[in-house]
Design a protein around this motif. Structure first.
Motif, mmCIF file in Angstrom:
data_model
loop_
_atom_site.group_PDB
_atom_site.id
_atom_site.type_symbol
_atom_site.label_atom_id
_atom_site.label_comp_id
_atom_site.label_asym_id
_atom_site.label_seq_id
_atom_site.Cartn_x
_atom_site.Cartn_y
_atom_site.Cartn_z
ATOM 1 N N PRO A 127 5.510 -11.362 2.685
ATOM 2 C CA PRO A 127 5.325 -12.155 1.466
ATOM 3 C C PRO A 127 4.178 -11.614 0.637
ATOM 4 N N SER A 128 4.260 -11.809 -0.676
ATOM 5 C CA SER A 128 3.211 -11.300 -1.574
ATOM 6 C C SER A 128 2.046 -12.262 -1.534
ATOM 7 N N GLY A 129 1.120 -12.014 -0.604
ATOM 8 C CA GLY A 129 -0.016 -12.904 -0.418
ATOM 9 C C GLY A 129 -1.073 -12.709 -1.478
ATOM 10 N N SER A 130 -2.033 -13.652 -1.492
ATOM 11 C CA SER A 130 -3.127 -13.580 -2.466
ATOM 12 C C SER A 130 -4.045 -12.434 -2.125
ATOM 13 N N GLY A 131 -4.580 -11.791 -3.154
ATOM 14 C CA GLY A 131 -5.516 -10.693 -2.952
ATOM 15 C C GLY A 131 -4.876 -9.420 -2.506
ATOM 16 N N SER A 132 -3.562 -9.300 -2.637
ATOM 17 C CA SER A 132 -2.877 -8.121 -2.120
ATOM 18 C C SER A 132 -2.233 -7.293 -3.209
ATOM 19 N N SER A 133 -2.478 -7.616 -4.475
ATOM 20 C CA SER A 133 -1.803 -6.893 -5.546
ATOM 21 C C SER A 133 -2.178 -5.438 -5.568
ATOM 22 N N SER A 134 -3.449 -5.164 -5.310
ATOM 23 C CA SER A 134 -3.874 -3.762 -5.341
ATOM 24 C C SER A 134 -3.228 -2.981 -4.235
ATOM 25 N N ALA A 135 -3.188 -3.612 -3.074
ATOM 26 C CA ALA A 135 -2.536 -2.938 -1.953
ATOM 27 C C ALA A 135 -1.072 -2.743 -2.221
ATOM 28 N N GLN A 136 -0.453 -3.750 -2.888
ATOM 29 C CA GLN A 136 0.976 -3.627 -3.171
ATOM 30 C C GLN A 136 1.250 -2.488 -4.124
ATOM 31 N N SER A 137 0.458 -2.418 -5.183
ATOM 32 C CA SER A 137 0.722 -1.363 -6.160
ATOM 33 C C SER A 137 0.520 0.007 -5.566
ATOM 34 N N GLY A 138 -0.520 0.144 -4.738
ATOM 35 C CA GLY A 138 -0.732 1.440 -4.096
ATOM 36 C C GLY A 138 0.401 1.804 -3.196
ATOM 37 N N GLN A 139 0.942 0.811 -2.495
ATOM 38 C CA GLN A 139 2.064 1.095 -1.603
ATOM 39 C C GLN A 139 3.303 1.466 -2.401
ATOM 40 N N SER A 140 3.558 0.728 -3.495
ATOM 41 C CA SER A 140 4.761 1.012 -4.278
ATOM 42 C C SER A 140 4.718 2.397 -4.865
ATOM 43 N N GLU A 228 0.614 -6.086 7.550
ATOM 44 C CA GLU A 228 0.847 -7.332 8.279
ATOM 45 C C GLU A 228 0.348 -8.495 7.435
ATOM 46 N N HIS A 229 1.157 -9.541 7.349
ATOM 47 C CA HIS A 229 0.778 -10.739 6.597
ATOM 48 C C HIS A 229 -0.040 -11.644 7.513
ATOM 49 N N TYR A 230 -1.286 -11.913 7.125
ATOM 50 C CA TYR A 230 -2.197 -12.670 7.976
ATOM 51 C C TYR A 230 -3.060 -13.561 7.098
ATOM 52 N N ASN A 231 -3.039 -14.875 7.381
ATOM 53 C CA ASN A 231 -3.832 -15.854 6.629
ATOM 54 C C ASN A 231 -3.627 -15.736 5.121
ATOM 55 N N GLY A 232 -2.368 -15.559 4.710
ATOM 56 C CA GLY A 232 -2.051 -15.536 3.292
ATOM 57 C C GLY A 232 -2.310 -14.235 2.587
ATOM 58 N N LYS A 233 -2.705 -13.184 3.315
ATOM 59 C CA LYS A 233 -2.980 -11.889 2.703
ATOM 60 C C LYS A 233 -2.241 -10.798 3.460
ATOM 61 N N ASN A 234 -1.964 -9.696 2.760
ATOM 62 C CA ASN A 234 -1.305 -8.545 3.377
ATOM 63 C C ASN A 234 -2.362 -7.505 3.738
ATOM 64 N N TYR A 235 -2.630 -7.405 5.021
ATOM 65 C CA TYR A 235 -3.648 -6.493 5.520
ATOM 66 C C TYR A 235 -3.010 -5.192 6.005
ATOM 67 N N GLY A 236 -3.776 -4.112 5.879
ATOM 68 C CA GLY A 236 -3.443 -2.895 6.601
ATOM 69 C C GLY A 236 -3.978 -3.035 8.014
ATOM 70 N N THR A 237 -3.139 -2.873 9.004
ATOM 71 C CA THR A 237 -3.558 -3.084 10.392
ATOM 72 C C THR A 237 -3.281 -1.839 11.216
ATOM 73 N N VAL A 238 -4.102 -1.659 12.237
ATOM 74 C CA VAL A 238 -3.898 -0.557 13.165
ATOM 75 C C VAL A 238 -4.515 -0.949 14.502
ATOM 76 N N VAL A 239 -3.780 -0.697 15.577
ATOM 77 C CA VAL A 239 -4.337 -0.905 16.921
ATOM 78 C C VAL A 239 -5.291 0.245 17.197
ATOM 79 N N TRP A 240 -6.596 -0.053 17.159
ATOM 80 C CA TRP A 240 -7.604 1.002 17.216
ATOM 81 C C TRP A 240 -7.890 1.457 18.645
ATOM 82 N N SER A 241 -7.972 0.516 19.572
ATOM 83 C CA SER A 241 -8.253 0.898 20.956
ATOM 84 C C SER A 241 -7.705 -0.166 21.894
ATOM 85 N N GLN A 242 -7.370 0.272 23.112
ATOM 86 C CA GLN A 242 -6.868 -0.625 24.146
ATOM 87 C C GLN A 242 -7.534 -0.268 25.475
#
Length: 621
Positions: A127-140, A228-242
């Motif tokens: 979903p197009s969450g709040s605060g994600s327009s910049s990320a969306q445009s860069g992705q598009s 990943e959509h988290y708390n109303g925003k679209n974050y860039g996520t990565v599993v950094w370490s396990q």
């Protein structure tokens, strides 16, 4: 005539290769997009001989345009071997009007009378969450450029210089596979980065833990950024370490916070392009940000009591197999019992099973060989235990079954695995010691093997009182020499402890060595023509040198602080300017056009020169 023959041969080769090649369809599409974005779906057919092309309905996706068709082909002759290839790409422009998980429609191609159908990969629409327009445009923009996957810099928002990086813009979440476990049971800890800004580097490490055995899961490839959509925003996520941890104690055990140092790229929109071109500024700036991964508390239960007497300490799920080689042998020859424990759990911490060899056998400690790899459930693979024994007398002997007892945390009970029993046939060996003396009973033979030894024969050697070591000159020489050596070592150790107590001074003394090591790495990258990695390593050498030498924390590193500290240390203004200019040149060269090899060589020489000069002036002070 020869030319016509060559053309005919070439045509035949092309036709034969196209007939022999198996037709395949490769689907290129992003794995996740944001609601309302436009993106491309491409179907690549590995042949130009396409009679018909059809695509199923776009369910859940909106088809805007397509298909557009493009074709490519290649032909090469290498060492007399002819290779050719051709492909056709059908591209659709697609958008989304609702969030969810959908499938890219499959394509069907008819080629040479054969019908081939492609796969139907899954795509996640966030979903197009709040605060994600910049990320969306860069992705598009990145996806419309033709790539199904985009880099972190394209998909994340690049802040302006001076913008505050909030706690919701960049953070690390920690998850544990289980919060309540048994002692020695594997727990998977996952550290996942969530970001709305452009992160170029992240550094952090699990500290030493009391009460845990820790194994890190090595990443096989570079981590890939996902949306990943988290708390109303679209974050860039990565599993950094396990990490897989095995608790060694019971009760409430806490895994502390982990401190990570992130480097965020910010854009300097007010920079003058002419100043940047002539080395007077930079379009981007790196900002250090400390990110704390939260602590995790585990409740560790003790293993049920009473524990079986043959409990091996293994916790998990296992299987057991055995082999004895050879089963027929001669006295004084060796036989080997191999036990193979396979499964998943704390395989590095288990004890070797006990083997009840016959009393007339001389046995040795088992040799252990691990063939395991760390995974989410713990160590997975097998552990081999090789037991070597040597029979001393002929006869037939029974080797009873070997038991392996472990605890199954899912079943919450102890389980025992048993091998088969073996019969060992020992023939008479060479030499008189192989067979038991005929006039001894079985009990006397057992005593002979364990306690009694034959009397040593021959002429004894005596030592007179005059040759005694105690009180002799050699004794006093050793005594005095040992005392002097102890005093020398004590003084040297005290000086070493005093020198290492000065952490700031030690960092300063090792600053030049660390910078030289980084410059050597940068030189190798320059020889490999890897410009991006070269500039990063060179800047780390420069910034790291002044941080260690001047005792400036990484979070406070800036050109103003460096200039102030160097001025306080009475470093010449010319050298300070040269150092800062080298930093600016390195930043600018990462994006400037021109000859990369010449630019890298110039910057490398300048960085090496300025560090050597500064080291010389600082030593004089």
């Amino acid at each position: 005539m020869k030319k016509n023959r060559f053309v005919i041969l070439f045509s035949l080769l092309m036709i034969m290769s196209s007939l022999m090649a198996q037709v395949t369809i490769r689907v290129q599409a992003p794995s996740e997009v944001i609601q309302g974005d436009r993106f491309r779906v491409a179907y690549v057919v590995n042949t130009s001989d396409v009679d018909d092309f059809r695509v199923d309905a776009f369910e859940g996706l909106v088809e805007l345009y397509g298909p557009s068709r493009s074709q490519s082909s290649s032909f090469s002759i290498v060492n007399g071997k002819t290779t050719s290839s051709s492909s056709v790409t059908f591209t659709y422009t697609v958008t989304t009007d609702k969030a969810g998980t959908f499938h890219v429609p499959a394509a069907t191609v008819v080629s040479g009378g054969k019908t081939v159908k492609s796969a139907s990969p899954q795509i996640t629409v966030l979903p197009s969450g709040s605060g994600s327009s910049s990320a969306q445009s860069g992705q598009s923009q990145a996806q419309q450029g033709g790539g199904a996957h985009s880099s972190q810099a394209d998909r994340m928002r690049t802040q302006n210089v001076g913008d505050r990086i909030g706690a919701k813009d960049l953070f690390i979440a920690v998850t544990a596979s289980k919060k309540r476990v048994f002692e020695q049971e594997a727990v998977l800890l996952t550290y996942k980065l969530y970001t709305l800004v452009n992160v170029s580097e992240l550094m952090g490490k699990m500290p030493e833990l009391d009460g845990f055995h820790v194994q890190e899961i090595n990443r096989q490839k570079q981590p890939e950024l996902k949306m990943e959509h988290y708390n109303g925003k679209n974050y860039g996520t990565v599993v950094w370490s396990q990490y897989v941890v095995f608790p060694q104690q019971t009760g409430e055990l806490k895994i502390p916070e982990i401190k990570y140092e992130a480097t965020v790229i910010q854009q300097n929109r007010s920079a003058d392009p002419f100043d940047i071109f002539f080395g007077g500024g930079s379009m981007v700036q790196e900002v250090k940000k400390t990110v704390m991964a939260p602590a995790v508390t585990l409740h560790v239960d003790a293993l049920p009591t009473p524990k079986p007497a043959n409990f091996s300490g293994a916790v998990g799920k296992f299987s057991l197999s055995s082999s004895l080689t050879p089963q027929e042998l001669k006295a004084n020859d060796a036989t080997t019992l191999r036990l193979k424990v396979s499964g998943t759990g704390n395989m590095k911490l288990m004890n070797a099973p006990e083997v009840a060899w016959p009393k007339d056998f001389e046995c040795y400690d088992p040799k252990t060989e691990e063939k395991t790899k760390i995974g989410a459930s713990g160590s997975t693979g097998e552990v081999l235990f090789d037991y070597i024994a040597v029979p001393r007398h002929q006869g037939k002997y029974d080797l009873p079954p070997v038991e392996f007892c472990y605890f199954d945390p899912d079943a919450r009970e102890y389980k025992t695995l048993t091998t088969e029993a073996y019969t060992i046939d020992v023939a008479k060996g060479k030499g008189g010691s192989a067979a038991a003396p005929g006039n001894l009973s079985k009990e006397e033979i057992e005593m002979l093997n364990s306690d009694i030894r034959f009397i040593k024969t021959g002429t004894p050697t005596y030592q007179t009182g005059d040759n005694a070591f105690f009180g002799s000159r050699r004794y006093w020489a050793y005594y005095v020499g040992s005392l002097l050596l102890f005093i020398v070592l004590a003084v040297a150790f005290r000086r070493y402890m005093v020198a290492n107590a000065d952490l700031v001074g030690r960092r300063g003394r090792k600053a030049n060595k660390a910078a030289t090591k980084r410059l050597k790495t940068a030189r190798k990258l320059m020889q490999q023509n890897d410009a991006t990695a070269f500039y990063e390593e060179t800047m780390k050498a420069l910034w790291g040198y002044v941080s260690d030498k001047l005792n400036i924390p990484v979070s406070e590193l800036s050109k103003d602080n460096v200039r102030e500290r160097l001025t306080t240390r009475s470093i010449s203004e010319t050298l300070i300017t040269q150092f800062l200019t080298t930093l600016d040149d390195c930043e600018f060269a990462r994006f400037a056009p021109g000859d990369p090899a010449a630019t890298m060589d110039k910057i490398y020489a300048s960085a090496e020169e300025v560090i050597n000069k500064m080291e010389g002036e600082l030593k004089k002070k």
